[in-house]
Design an enzyme around this catalytic site. Structure first.
Site, PDB file in Angstrom:
ATOM      1  CG  ASP A   1      33.162  -1.380  45.284  1.00 28.47           C
ATOM      2  OD1 ASP A   1      32.445  -2.372  45.031  1.00 28.47           O
ATOM      3  OD2 ASP A   1      32.987  -0.663  46.291  1.00 28.47           O
TER       4      ASP A   1
ATOM      5  CE  LYS B   1      26.741  -0.994  42.448  1.00 21.52           C
ATOM      6  NZ  LYS B   1      27.360  -1.118  43.795  1.00 21.52           N
TER       7      LYS B   1
ATOM      8  CD  GLU C   1      26.107  -7.423  47.628  1.00 18.74           C
ATOM      9  OE1 GLU C   1      26.322  -6.273  47.181  1.00 18.74           O
ATOM     10  OE2 GLU C   1      27.017  -8.250  47.820  1.00 18.74           O
TER      11      GLU C   1
HETATM   12  O1  KIV Z   1      31.011  -4.235  43.164  1.00 19.53           O
HETATM   13  C1  KIV Z   1      30.163  -5.049  42.764  1.00 19.53           C
HETATM   14  O2  KIV Z   1      30.463  -6.005  42.045  1.00 19.53           O
HETATM   15  C2  KIV Z   1      28.787  -4.842  43.174  1.00 19.53           C
HETATM   16  C3  KIV Z   1      27.797  -5.916  42.815  1.00 19.53           C
HETATM   17  C4  KIV Z   1      27.960  -7.074  43.708  1.00 19.53           C
HETATM   18  C5  KIV Z   1      26.409  -5.413  42.823  1.00 19.53           C
HETATM   19  O3  KIV Z   1      28.468  -3.876  43.766  1.00 19.53           O
END
Ligand code: KIV
Length: 271
Positions: A51, A120, A189
């Protein structure tokens, strides 16, 4: 670096096997067909349709504004490009926090309309019920702990998370809880490397870090950051593998100059 050419399609099972044999997992974001084609052919293990598209593609300040339909557009474009990589699609803010039924419906819509392989979700115990319900439909779920950008207004800053004992304990607890709920991997993260190592050693599922040190099972970066396409973003964890912004700037300036000088197109570049 050598890419294991025997792998046909990376699956959640492949990632688990990689952790068992100590082979690090490579993961990058992508949001469109052209970029995804290049990184898939290069041999990346996992492509995350993050996202972060909200920032990188749409220019928003946070990841909150991107919608489910916009994520689906990006993810479907990426899936069309991929032959080898496992494609994980971020569930955007507002598509799973309401209740687990809503979460399941959003996940099903993503899987049906994109052809992606997994979703995710950010968060720990507060999203456990949603994760379990999505898993009942046979949809693999990746977790995301530590700095979870969808909660930026709760945190107030993008600084390193879980430096304090209480938050570190909560994170360790959440990682175990997500594993027990059935997620196939967790992104950690921006947390201290020592804590990330402890988490990676305490669970059997792969832990993929971004700003979480070297002692985890894999790494993820935002593609546009590592290629040097994004400007004004230089966190300590970011290694820039190219300066593509500068290359583009040079190419565009040369094109402008050639057009102005009536050098482009020349006699061989016309019909
Ligand atoms: O949205 C994204 O790019 C992420 C990564 C930073 C893991 O969640």
């Amino acid at each position: 670096m050598s890419v294991n050419k025997e792998v046909r399609r990376v699956t959640t099972h492949t990632l688990h096997e990689m952790k068992v044999r100590g082979e690090k997992i490579s993961m990058l974001t992508a949001y469109d067909f052209t970029m995804a084609s290049i990184i898939d052919a290069a041999g990346i293990d996992v492509i995350l349709v993050g996202d972060s598209a909200s920032n990188v593609m749409a220019g928003h300040e946070t990841t909150l504004p991107i919608t489910l339909d916009q994520m689906i557009y990006h993810a479907a474009s990426v899936v069309r490009a991929c032959q080898r990589s496992l494609v994980v699609v971020d569930m955007p803010f507002g598509s799973y926090q309401g209740n687990s039924k809503e979460a399941l419906n959003s996940a099903i819509k993503i899987m049906k309309e994109t052809g992606g392989h997994a979703v995710k979700i950010e968060g720990g115990s507060e999203v456990e019920e949603s994760i379990k319900r999505i898993l009942t439909a046979g949809i693999p779920v990746m977790g995301h702990l530590g700095l979870t950008p969808q909660s930026i207004y709760k945190f107030g800053t993008y600084q390193v998370r879980a430096k304090e004992e209480m938050e570190a304990e909560r994170l360790k607890h959440d990682a175990k809880l997500l594993e027990a709920a059935g997620v196939f991997a967790i992104v950690l993260e921006k947390i201290p490397a020592k804590l990330a190592k402890e988490v990676a050693e305490s669970v059997e599922i792969p832990i993929i870090g971004i700003g979480a040190g070297a002692d985890v099972d894999g790494q993820v970066l935002v593609l546009h950051d590592m290629l040097g396409l994004t400007q004004n973003f230089s966190p300590r964890f970011l290694r820039r593998y190219a300066q593509m912004g500068e290359i583009m700037d040079g190419a565009v300036k040369q094109y402008i100059a050639d057009v102005k000088a009536k050098d482009f197109p020349n006699s061989k570049e016309q019909y």
